[in-house]
Design a protein around this motif. Structure first.
Motif, PDB file in Angstrom:
ATOM      1  N   GLY A   1      27.164  21.091  20.186  1.00 52.59           N
ATOM      2  CA  GLY A   1      26.579  22.153  19.474  1.00 52.59           C
ATOM      3  C   GLY A   1      25.318  23.185  19.942  1.00 52.59           C
ATOM      4  N   ALA A   2      24.628  23.605  18.783  1.00 49.77           N
ATOM      5  CA  ALA A   2      23.601  24.602  19.143  1.00 49.77           C
ATOM      6  C   ALA A   2      22.511  23.880  19.731  1.00 49.77           C
ATOM      7  N   LEU A   3      22.206  22.634  19.542  1.00 48.02           N
ATOM      8  CA  LEU A   3      21.062  22.080  20.188  1.00 48.02           C
ATOM      9  C   LEU A   3      21.337  21.941  21.746  1.00 48.02           C
ATOM     10  N   GLN A   4      22.604  21.328  21.970  1.00 46.17           N
ATOM     11  CA  GLN A   4      22.917  21.224  23.474  1.00 46.17           C
ATOM     12  C   GLN A   4      22.779  22.640  24.178  1.00 46.17           C
ATOM     13  N   GLN A   5      23.351  23.680  23.302  1.00 47.35           N
ATOM     14  CA  GLN A   5      23.420  24.977  24.259  1.00 47.35           C
ATOM     15  C   GLN A   5      21.973  25.573  24.320  1.00 47.35           C
ATOM     16  N   LEU A   6      21.084  25.312  23.434  1.00 40.72           N
ATOM     17  CA  LEU A   6      19.858  25.930  23.496  1.00 40.72           C
ATOM     18  C   LEU A   6      18.995  25.202  24.632  1.00 40.72           C
ATOM     19  N   LEU A   7      19.204  23.787  24.781  1.00 38.51           N
ATOM     20  CA  LEU A   7      18.566  23.076  25.685  1.00 38.51           C
ATOM     21  C   LEU A   7      18.985  23.473  27.230  1.00 38.51           C
ATOM     22  N   LEU A   8      20.291  23.615  27.143  1.00 33.95           N
ATOM     23  CA  LEU A   8      20.924  24.074  28.611  1.00 33.95           C
ATOM     24  C   LEU A   8      20.410  25.427  28.915  1.00 33.95           C
ATOM     25  N   ARG A   9      20.272  26.355  28.065  1.00 34.82           N
ATOM     26  CA  ARG A   9      19.764  27.633  28.440  1.00 34.82           C
ATOM     27  C   ARG A   9      18.248  27.504  28.690  1.00 34.82           C
ATOM     28  N   PHE A  10      17.655  26.884  28.078  1.00 31.82           N
ATOM     29  CA  PHE A  10      16.155  26.532  28.336  1.00 31.82           C
ATOM     30  C   PHE A  10      16.091  26.004  29.927  1.00 31.82           C
ATOM     31  N   THR A  11      17.010  25.016  30.054  1.00 33.47           N
ATOM     32  CA  THR A  11      16.759  24.556  31.375  1.00 33.47           C
ATOM     33  C   THR A  11      17.124  25.521  32.479  1.00 33.47           C
ATOM     34  N   GLN A  12      18.229  26.386  32.363  1.00 36.21           N
ATOM     35  CA  GLN A  12      18.642  27.265  33.266  1.00 36.21           C
ATOM     36  C   GLN A  12      17.313  28.424  33.486  1.00 36.21           C
ATOM     37  N   ALA A  13      16.622  28.606  32.182  1.00 39.59           N
ATOM     38  CA  ALA A  13      15.412  29.253  32.379  1.00 39.59           C
ATOM     39  C   ALA A  13      14.344  28.911  33.071  1.00 39.59           C
ATOM     40  N   LEU A  14      14.147  27.624  32.895  1.00 40.16           N
ATOM     41  CA  LEU A  14      12.990  26.706  33.737  1.00 40.16           C
ATOM     42  C   LEU A  14      13.480  26.506  35.231  1.00 40.16           C
ATOM     43  N   PHE A  15      14.640  26.651  35.550  1.00 41.34           N
ATOM     44  CA  PHE A  15      15.246  26.504  37.063  1.00 41.34           C
ATOM     45  C   PHE A  15      14.834  27.850  37.560  1.00 41.34           C
TER      46      PHE A  15
END
Length: 282
Positions: A166-180
């Motif tokens: 859901g939304a939490l997983q998608q947000l955390l994955l997008r943030f991780t991509q931004a962090l990388f």
């Protein structure tokens, strides 16, 4: 981005200056040590937070109401003093931190004690990507470089919520991509660009996560984070001050001309900014 601007405005009256805390620190092997090093962040009940709210964090603010309601009973308000080590490299994080007004630096440390900042996290993100990405022990030292506040949640609870999708997983994955992306640009910048360019990038990335134009930081700590000699930082800071872009005094940098700093920055900052601007967009 309007949502990001609103979040920055929401913390504008809660800026914390770190100059007094820096007096308690000393430098050892290029890493900050002192009275605050082992001071744990102190959780408080959600009542009486003096205007603080979990949704001052960009990720929590972007969650649908039902998802946020499920998380909020597990969130603990925490004071995050300057110099606090949230997690050392090689340690298993027991909590994940959603920042609101503090800034955390991720430092990579070598065996001989040298270190370099690989990323910076503020109210737009979360400290603890290793936890929900299944990486186990932290690869970095997470160090509070600008005092403020945040909300923490037990790692086990966030892992369970992440697994729901859901939304939490998608947000955390997008943030991780931004962090990388930020890490990749930082590595390239530190290898190929001048100290002046690196310092300007570091200053503007910090400003992006602060409500004002003042950054409390010694040149020793800046050199430690950039992985360069203090003398190099002193020379670069003097150049920027001579150009009227900053004013440096007693561990506090006041940015007088942000546009002037951006004119010195290499393409790395634009690449980082683009990714983060798209972080909370659907």
């Amino acid at each position: 981005m309007a949502q990001t601007a609103n979040l920055r405005n929401s913390v504008a009256n809660r800026q914390i200056l770190n100059s007094n805390a820096m007096v308690a620190l000393r430098m050892k092997d290029g890493v900050a040590y002192g009275a605050l090093k082992h001071r744990p962040v102190a959780p408080r009940a959600l009542a009486g937070l003096h205007g603080h709210h979990p949704q001052h964090n960009g990720l929590l603010a972007a969650l649908p109401e039902a998802d946020f309601a499920r998380l909020s009973p597990h969130l603990e308000f925490v004071d995050m003093p300057f110099g606090t080590t949230i997690c050392a490299a090689g340690e298993q994080m027991q909590y994940v931190y959603f920042l609101t007004s503090s800034i955390v630096s991720l430092l990579y440390e070598t065996a001989d004690g040298a270190s370099s900042e690989t990323a910076v996290i503020g109210y737009e993100g979360v400290v603890g990507a290793d936890v929900f990405m299944g990486g186990g022990a932290s690869l970095h030292r997470a160090f509070v470089k600008s005092a403020g506040y945040g909300f923490r949640i037990k790692a086990s609870i966030l892992i369970a919520e992440f697994a729901r999708g859901g939304a939490l997983q998608q947000l955390l994955l997008r943030f991780t991509q931004a962090l990388f992306t930020q890490m990749a640009h930082t590595v390239a910048c530190n290898r190929h660009h001048t100290i002046v360019q690196q310092l300007c990038r570091w200053l503007v990335l910090s400003l992006d996560r602060l409500p004002g134009n003042k950054i409390s930081m010694t040149q020793d700590l800046i050199a430690n984070m950039l992985g360069v000699r203090r003398e190099s930082v002193t020379e670069a800071a003097r150049k920027l001050q001579d150009e009227g872009l900053i004013q440096y005094s007693r561990g506090q940098i006041t940015v007088l001309d942000r546009a002037g700093l951006e004119a010195h920055i290499c393409e790395c900052y634009a690449g980082i900014k683009k990714v983060y601007e798209g972080l909370l967009k659907n």
